[in-house]
Motif scaffolding. Sequence first.
Motif, PDB file in Angstrom:
ATOM      1  N   LEU A  89      23.550 -10.924   8.909  1.00  0.00           N
ATOM      2  CA  LEU A  89      24.599 -11.653   8.206  1.00  0.00           C
ATOM      3  C   LEU A  89      24.953 -10.971   6.883  1.00  0.00           C
ATOM      4  CD1 LEU A  89      26.303 -14.175   8.725  1.00  0.00           C
ATOM      5  CD2 LEU A  89      24.803 -15.414   7.183  1.00  0.00           C
ATOM      6  N   PHE A  90      23.929 -10.471   6.211  1.00  0.00           N
ATOM      7  CA  PHE A  90      24.150  -9.748   4.956  1.00  0.00           C
ATOM      8  C   PHE A  90      25.034  -8.516   5.202  1.00  0.00           C
ATOM      9  CE2 PHE A  90      23.099  -6.714   1.631  1.00  0.00           C
ATOM     10  CZ  PHE A  90      23.118  -7.514   0.495  1.00  0.00           C
ATOM     11  N   LEU A  91      24.698  -7.756   6.229  1.00  0.00           N
ATOM     12  CA  LEU A  91      25.463  -6.547   6.539  1.00  0.00           C
ATOM     13  C   LEU A  91      26.899  -6.879   6.941  1.00  0.00           C
ATOM     14  CD1 LEU A  91      22.710  -4.637   8.548  1.00  0.00           C
ATOM     15  CD2 LEU A  91      23.605  -4.011   6.290  1.00  0.00           C
ATOM     16  N   HIS A  92      27.068  -8.009   7.607  1.00  0.00           N
ATOM     17  CA  HIS A  92      28.390  -8.408   8.067  1.00  0.00           C
ATOM     18  C   HIS A  92      29.226  -8.973   6.911  1.00  0.00           C
ATOM     19  CE1 HIS A  92      31.372  -9.585  10.958  1.00  0.00           C
ATOM     20  NE2 HIS A  92      31.268 -10.861  10.673  1.00  0.00           N
ATOM     21  N   GLN A  93      28.634  -9.935   6.188  1.00  0.00           N
ATOM     22  CA  GLN A  93      29.402 -10.648   5.157  1.00  0.00           C
ATOM     23  C   GLN A  93      29.524  -9.883   3.848  1.00  0.00           C
ATOM     24  OE1 GLN A  93      28.395 -14.714   4.145  1.00  0.00           O
ATOM     25  NE2 GLN A  93      29.027 -15.353   6.163  1.00  0.00           N
ATOM     26  N   ILE A  94      28.460  -9.282   3.420  1.00  0.00           N
ATOM     27  CA  ILE A  94      28.471  -8.635   2.113  1.00  0.00           C
ATOM     28  C   ILE A  94      28.876  -7.169   2.229  1.00  0.00           C
ATOM     29  CG2 ILE A  94      27.138  -8.178   0.004  1.00  0.00           C
ATOM     30  CD1 ILE A  94      27.343 -11.173   0.545  1.00  0.00           C
ATOM     31  N   VAL A  95      28.293  -6.477   3.202  1.00  0.00           N
ATOM     32  CA  VAL A  95      28.588  -5.041   3.344  1.00  0.00           C
ATOM     33  C   VAL A  95      29.876  -4.818   4.134  1.00  0.00           C
ATOM     34  CG1 VAL A  95      27.624  -2.822   4.128  1.00  0.00           C
ATOM     35  CG2 VAL A  95      26.097  -4.574   3.222  1.00  0.00           C
ATOM     36  N   GLY A  96      30.233  -5.787   4.987  1.00  0.00           N
ATOM     37  CA  GLY A  96      31.488  -5.673   5.726  1.00  0.00           C
ATOM     38  C   GLY A  96      31.408  -4.901   7.033  1.00  0.00           C
ATOM     39  N   LEU A  97      30.200  -4.746   7.593  1.00  0.00           N
ATOM     40  CA  LEU A  97      30.103  -4.090   8.899  1.00  0.00           C
ATOM     41  C   LEU A  97      30.569  -5.039  10.001  1.00  0.00           C
ATOM     42  CD1 LEU A  97      26.643  -2.231   9.026  1.00  0.00           C
ATOM     43  CD2 LEU A  97      28.890  -1.291   8.495  1.00  0.00           C
ATOM     44  N   PRO A  98      31.262  -4.516  11.035  1.00  0.00           N
ATOM     45  CA  PRO A  98      31.677  -5.387  12.150  1.00  0.00           C
ATOM     46  C   PRO A  98      30.472  -5.907  12.938  1.00  0.00           C
ATOM     47  CG  PRO A  98      32.131  -3.078  12.660  1.00  0.00           C
ATOM     48  CD  PRO A  98      31.677  -3.120  11.229  1.00  0.00           C
ATOM     49  N   TRP A  99      30.681  -6.993  13.663  1.00  0.00           N
ATOM     50  CA  TRP A  99      29.555  -7.640  14.360  1.00  0.00           C
ATOM     51  C   TRP A  99      28.917  -6.779  15.452  1.00  0.00           C
ATOM     52  CZ3 TRP A  99      31.110 -12.334  17.965  1.00  0.00           C
ATOM     53  CH2 TRP A  99      32.049 -11.919  18.905  1.00  0.00           C
ATOM     54  N   ASP A 100      29.623  -5.750  15.903  1.00  0.00           N
ATOM     55  CA  ASP A 100      29.024  -4.886  16.916  1.00  0.00           C
ATOM     56  C   ASP A 100      28.147  -3.786  16.303  1.00  0.00           C
ATOM     57  OD1 ASP A 100      32.048  -4.016  16.458  1.00  0.00           O
ATOM     58  OD2 ASP A 100      30.925  -2.204  16.937  1.00  0.00           O
ATOM     59  N   LYS A 101      28.110  -3.688  14.979  1.00  0.00           N
ATOM     60  CA  LYS A 101      27.310  -2.631  14.343  1.00  0.00           C
ATOM     61  C   LYS A 101      26.047  -3.153  13.666  1.00  0.00           C
ATOM     62  CE  LYS A 101      29.953   1.343  14.207  1.00  0.00           C
ATOM     63  NZ  LYS A 101      31.354   1.197  13.785  1.00  0.00           N
ATOM     64  N   VAL A 102      25.982  -4.470  13.422  1.00  0.00           N
ATOM     65  CA  VAL A 102      24.907  -4.969  12.562  1.00  0.00           C
ATOM     66  C   VAL A 102      23.533  -5.048  13.240  1.00  0.00           C
ATOM     67  CG1 VAL A 102      26.442  -6.223  11.017  1.00  0.00           C
ATOM     68  CG2 VAL A 102      25.525  -7.397  13.024  1.00  0.00           C
TER      69      VAL A 102
END
Length: 219
Positions: free
Chosen positions: A82-95
Amino acid sequence: MKNISKEDYLSVIYKSADSNGEIKANQIAEKMNISPAAVTDMLRKLSKEGYVNYKRYKGTKLTKSGEEYARNMVRRHRIWELFLHQIVGLPWDKVHDEAHNLEHSASDELINRMEEMLDFPEYDPHGDPIPDKNGKLPEGNIGIPLSAVKPGHKVKVNRVHDFDSSFLQYISKIGIKLNKEITVIETLEFDNSLLVDIDNKETSISSKVAANIFVSEVK
Ligand SMILES: [Zn+2]
């Protein structure tokens, strides 16, 4: 040969066990894409260390300490995602892959700080529940597979399988994300594929894709 850790085994058992908390060695092998012999070796080791109850030809079950251990790994993994998705902005297929590398190394303090920064979230980017500091899970609908929905029913996506980025990229492309409403128009008896309505567009979905999307009925 990929390097699979003890933590990975415990997480898979935690996530994939049936409602009695049991799972067979060959199911673990299938989930992890490794040989049954390798699984059996590891289960013996984990049993000696007190993490699982393992009996040959019978289902394997996590012990109390095994379950605590696995739950904590799952918590770390999902907070990282969730941190990588919400804060870092990675798409859900990369996290998923990134989180996998990070979950082992972060301190508990860092995980707790990230959780606070995310405002104590209940679900990760794929809709999987995040255990809190005391191991408690949010009470929510885990859903049924889209493949089990009958024609004429309208459903909402509440969870998708997270381990395959090509799957996630594909469903993104056809407009599927969390909370998206889908109406099943027709199921094809020939191959169990589904004809669905997403955003007023008819799309065909294979039974395998549909089996990895979890939904609840929209009233
Ligand atoms: Zn996830």
